[in-house]
Design a protein around this motif. Structure first.
Motif, PDB file in Angstrom:
ATOM      1  N   VAL A   1       0.869  -1.177   0.000  1.00  0.00           N
ATOM      2  CA  VAL A   1       0.000   0.000   0.000  1.00  0.00           C
ATOM      3  C   VAL A   1       0.903   1.223   0.000  1.00  0.00           C
ATOM      4  CG1 VAL A   1      -1.741   1.310   1.270  1.00  0.00           C
ATOM      5  CG2 VAL A   1      -1.857  -1.187   1.215  1.00  0.00           C
ATOM      6  N   ALA A   2       0.628   2.147  -0.883  1.00  0.00           N
ATOM      7  CA  ALA A   2       1.489   3.316  -1.031  1.00  0.00           C
ATOM      8  C   ALA A   2       1.639   4.070   0.289  1.00  0.00           C
ATOM      9  CB  ALA A   2       0.909   4.253  -2.096  1.00  0.00           C
ATOM     10  N   GLY A   3       2.895   4.289   0.693  1.00  0.00           N
ATOM     11  CA  GLY A   3       3.193   5.062   1.892  1.00  0.00           C
ATOM     12  C   GLY A   3       3.140   4.287   3.185  1.00  0.00           C
ATOM     13  N   ALA A   4       2.717   3.018   3.140  1.00  0.00           N
ATOM     14  CA  ALA A   4       2.547   2.249   4.381  1.00  0.00           C
ATOM     15  C   ALA A   4       3.876   1.980   5.077  1.00  0.00           C
ATOM     16  CB  ALA A   4       1.837   0.929   4.091  1.00  0.00           C
ATOM     17  N   ASP A   5       4.962   1.859   4.299  1.00  0.00           N
ATOM     18  CA  ASP A   5       6.258   1.536   4.888  1.00  0.00           C
ATOM     19  C   ASP A   5       7.110   2.771   5.171  1.00  0.00           C
ATOM     20  OD1 ASP A   5       5.775  -1.201   4.894  1.00  0.00           O
ATOM     21  OD2 ASP A   5       6.513  -1.462   2.854  1.00  0.00           O
ATOM     22  N   ASP A   6       6.571   3.947   4.943  1.00  0.00           N
ATOM     23  CA  ASP A   6       7.309   5.170   5.272  1.00  0.00           C
ATOM     24  C   ASP A   6       7.528   5.260   6.780  1.00  0.00           C
ATOM     25  OD1 ASP A   6       7.230   5.733   2.610  1.00  0.00           O
ATOM     26  OD2 ASP A   6       5.695   7.291   2.752  1.00  0.00           O
TER      27      ASP A   6
END
Length: 290
Positions: free
Chosen positions: A123-128
């Motif tokens: 999911v975009a940005g989830a691992d930021d």
């Protein structure tokens, strides 16, 4: 001290997932008086379905969360209407065994359709990484904590201030009297199953985003069960809070004692607590006249 804080913070993140599933256990028990042992499997099937749709459609983070809740709620409605409603009036043990059978079926369905190989739920940005002092947290970990807080606040308002929530509490207190007062117990149970499965779907999807998607996601039901017992089966909000307690306690045991003891830490905690408070930390003490 830094290591201790890391264990507590990561424990809160996984505990929030436990709390969401535990709230689902409590919602169904409060409305029907039974324990749904397929709660973890419903979260697993919802997570896989959400992953398949999100991968195909390329949905963003908010849409993925919405899909997880929606798919879980629909699954709960289908199971309630086709499997559980025909069991109305049957002995509690028979109904509980049906949920055990449902769990096995759902587990097999996932393995047949998607196989046993692990998948990355991106999911975009989830691992930021978000830096809070000396502690780095992923956005997905903060998201699951926020999801639990929203769920607790939502159910607090729903159960305490909405007309349907009051009806659900009435059914939990005395089903026969509630029916005599015009409350549709079938509708209450349908909403309970949809709500509980929606929570499980959200928890399963968030767990998969953080830790990966595998058929072992169903174990969330087993891990979250002590939180429901600790909080009290009749306390939806208490179950959510107890999920955080279980998550932190597991992490501390795994970090300071042994990782092999981590899986039994939650059950050990509830054994100790239930000796003092048999109805849980937040459950209501019931006095029956005989």
């Amino acid at each position: 001290m830094g290591y201790f804080i890391e264990l507590v913070v990561s424990g809160l993140a996984v505990g929030a997932i436990y709390g969401l599933v535990a709230m689902g256990f409590a919602v169904i028990y409060k409305a029907t008086g039974i324990v749904n042992f397929a709660q973890g499997e419903m979260g697993m099937l919802s997570a896989y379905t959400t992953w398949a749709l999100a991968t195909t459609l390329g949905t963003g983070s908010l849409m993925t969360v919405f899909l997880a809740v929606l798919i879980g709620a629909v699954l709960g409605l289908v199971c309630e209407r086709l499997i559980m409603r025909p069991m109305l009036g049957e002995p509690v043990l028979s109904v509980v065994l049906v949920t055990v059978g449902l769990a096995v079926v759902l587990r097999s369905v996932v393995t047949i359709i998607w196989g046993a190989s692990p998948h990355k739920f991106e999911v975009a940005g989830a691992d930021d990484i978000v830096q809070i002092g000396d502690i780095g947290l992923r956005v997905s970990q903060l998201g699951v904590l926020g999801a639990l807080l929203l769920a607790v606040a939502g159910f607090w308002y729903f159960l305490g201030h909405s007309r349907f929530g009051v009806a659900m509490r009435a059914v939990a207190a005395d089903e026969k009297t509630a029916r005599l007062m015009g409350v549709s117990t079938a509708r209450v149970q349908a909403v309970a199953w949809a709500s509980a499965s929606g929570l499980a779907g959200l928890a399963g999807a968030l767990f998969a985003v953080i830790y990966g998607l595998t058929p072992t996601v169903f174990e969330l039901g087993l891990k979250a069960f002590p939180a429901t017992v600790l909080g009290g089966f009749d306390s939806v909000l208490g179950s959510g809070v107890s999920g955080l307690i279980i998550g932190v306690f597991e992490n501390l045991v795994g970090g300071y004692l042994s990782s092999t003891l981590k899986d039994v830490a939650g059950f050990t905690l509830i054994l100790v607590v239930l000796m003092v408070r048999p109805y849980g930390l937040f459950g209501e003490k019931r006095i029956e006249r005989v």
